[in-house]
Motif scaffolding. Structure first.
Motif, PDB file in Angstrom:
ATOM      1  N   ASP A 113       1.009  -1.332  -0.170  1.00 25.74           N
ATOM      2  CA  ASP A 113       0.335   0.081  -0.184  1.00 25.74           C
ATOM      3  C   ASP A 113       0.787   1.403  -0.130  1.00 25.74           C
ATOM      4  OD1 ASP A 113      -2.405  -1.977  -0.116  1.00 25.74           O
ATOM      5  OD2 ASP A 113      -2.313  -1.123   2.268  1.00 25.74           O
ATOM      6  N   HIS A 114       1.985   0.850  -0.221  1.00 22.87           N
ATOM      7  CA  HIS A 114       2.898   2.142   0.056  1.00 22.87           C
ATOM      8  C   HIS A 114       3.224   3.491   1.044  1.00 22.87           C
ATOM      9  CE1 HIS A 114       4.006   0.916  -3.850  1.00 22.87           C
ATOM     10  NE2 HIS A 114       3.072   0.996  -4.502  1.00 22.87           N
ATOM     11  N   GLU A 115       2.311   2.109   1.468  1.00 23.22           N
ATOM     12  CA  GLU A 115       2.777   3.227   3.370  1.00 23.22           C
ATOM     13  C   GLU A 115       3.848   3.488   4.307  1.00 23.22           C
ATOM     14  OE1 GLU A 115      -0.007   1.589   6.499  1.00 23.22           O
ATOM     15  OE2 GLU A 115      -1.451   0.618   4.943  1.00 23.22           O
ATOM     16  N   PRO A 116       4.087   4.244   5.092  1.00 25.84           N
ATOM     17  CA  PRO A 116       5.328   4.820   5.194  1.00 25.84           C
ATOM     18  C   PRO A 116       5.790   3.556   6.323  1.00 25.84           C
ATOM     19  CG  PRO A 116       3.705   7.028   5.121  1.00 25.84           C
ATOM     20  CD  PRO A 116       2.750   5.530   5.222  1.00 25.84           C
ATOM     21  N   ILE A 117       7.262   3.444   6.504  1.00 26.19           N
ATOM     22  CA  ILE A 117       7.936   2.675   7.567  1.00 26.19           C
ATOM     23  C   ILE A 117       8.264   3.009   8.053  1.00 26.19           C
ATOM     24  CG2 ILE A 117       8.830   0.136   7.416  1.00 26.19           C
ATOM     25  CD1 ILE A 117       5.824  -0.492   6.299  1.00 26.19           C
ATOM     26  N   MET A 118       8.825   2.776   9.639  1.00 23.78           N
ATOM     27  CA  MET A 118       9.984   2.702  10.320  1.00 23.78           C
ATOM     28  C   MET A 118      10.541   1.789  10.353  1.00 23.78           C
ATOM     29  SD  MET A 118      11.757   5.714  11.013  1.00 23.78           S
ATOM     30  CE  MET A 118      10.547   7.408  11.459  1.00 23.78           C
ATOM     31  N   GLY A 119      12.276   2.060  10.536  1.00 25.13           N
ATOM     32  CA  GLY A 119      12.966   0.901  10.913  1.00 25.13           C
ATOM     33  C   GLY A 119      14.329   1.419  10.517  1.00 25.13           C
ATOM     34  N   THR A 120      15.052   0.239  10.850  1.00 28.89           N
ATOM     35  CA  THR A 120      16.747   1.017  11.567  1.00 28.89           C
ATOM     36  C   THR A 120      17.587  -0.559  11.196  1.00 28.89           C
ATOM     37  OG1 THR A 120      18.424   1.863  12.646  1.00 28.89           O
ATOM     38  CG2 THR A 120      17.075   0.270  13.748  1.00 28.89           C
ATOM     39  N   PHE A 121      18.675  -0.448  10.597  1.00 31.70           N
ATOM     40  CA  PHE A 121      19.229  -1.402  10.860  1.00 31.70           C
ATOM     41  C   PHE A 121      20.295  -2.399  11.779  1.00 31.70           C
ATOM     42  CE2 PHE A 121      20.057   0.242   6.494  1.00 31.70           C
ATOM     43  CZ  PHE A 121      20.002  -1.167   5.235  1.00 31.70           C
ATOM     44  N   ILE A 122      20.101  -2.983  12.322  1.00 33.03           N
ATOM     45  CA  ILE A 122      21.089  -3.352  13.471  1.00 33.03           C
ATOM     46  C   ILE A 122      22.852  -3.956  13.049  1.00 33.03           C
ATOM     47  CG2 ILE A 122      20.170  -6.129  12.930  1.00 33.03           C
ATOM     48  CD1 ILE A 122      20.980  -6.565  16.325  1.00 33.03           C
TER      49      ILE A 122
END
Length: 91
Positions: A14-23
């Protein structure tokens, strides 16, 4: 916010904003802490950090236990590297 795999995939579609990070620290303890965060996804950076198959497997297992979707930036594009990431349970 739900963190299950299907919800994560649908949000991508749905092309929604996603918040993440790298480990970048190959520690299942660090993965467990990040898995309990409010982030939407964690990416294991096996390309630029010292993740072997065992470390990736342990971290992805910690993410799965916490219900956190995980992705893997593999070290190379060989079929073995891709299979190892998928076999460990990465999304």
């Amino acid at each position: 916010m739900s963190k299950d795999r299907e919800t994560f995939r649908q949000r991508l579609v749905d092309h929604e904003p996603i918040m993440g990070t790298f480990i970048k620290t190959p520690s299942p303890i660090m993965a467990e802490v990040l898995g309990l965060s409010d982030l939407d996804v964690i990416a294991v950076d096996a390309e630029h950090a010292p993740f072997g198959h065992l470390e990736s497997d342990l971290c992805i297992g910690a993410f799965r236990a916490a219900g956190m979707p995980s992705l893997v930036r593999v070290a190379d594009d060989t079929a073995t590297s891709l299979r190892n990431a998928l076999d460990s349970g990465a999304n």
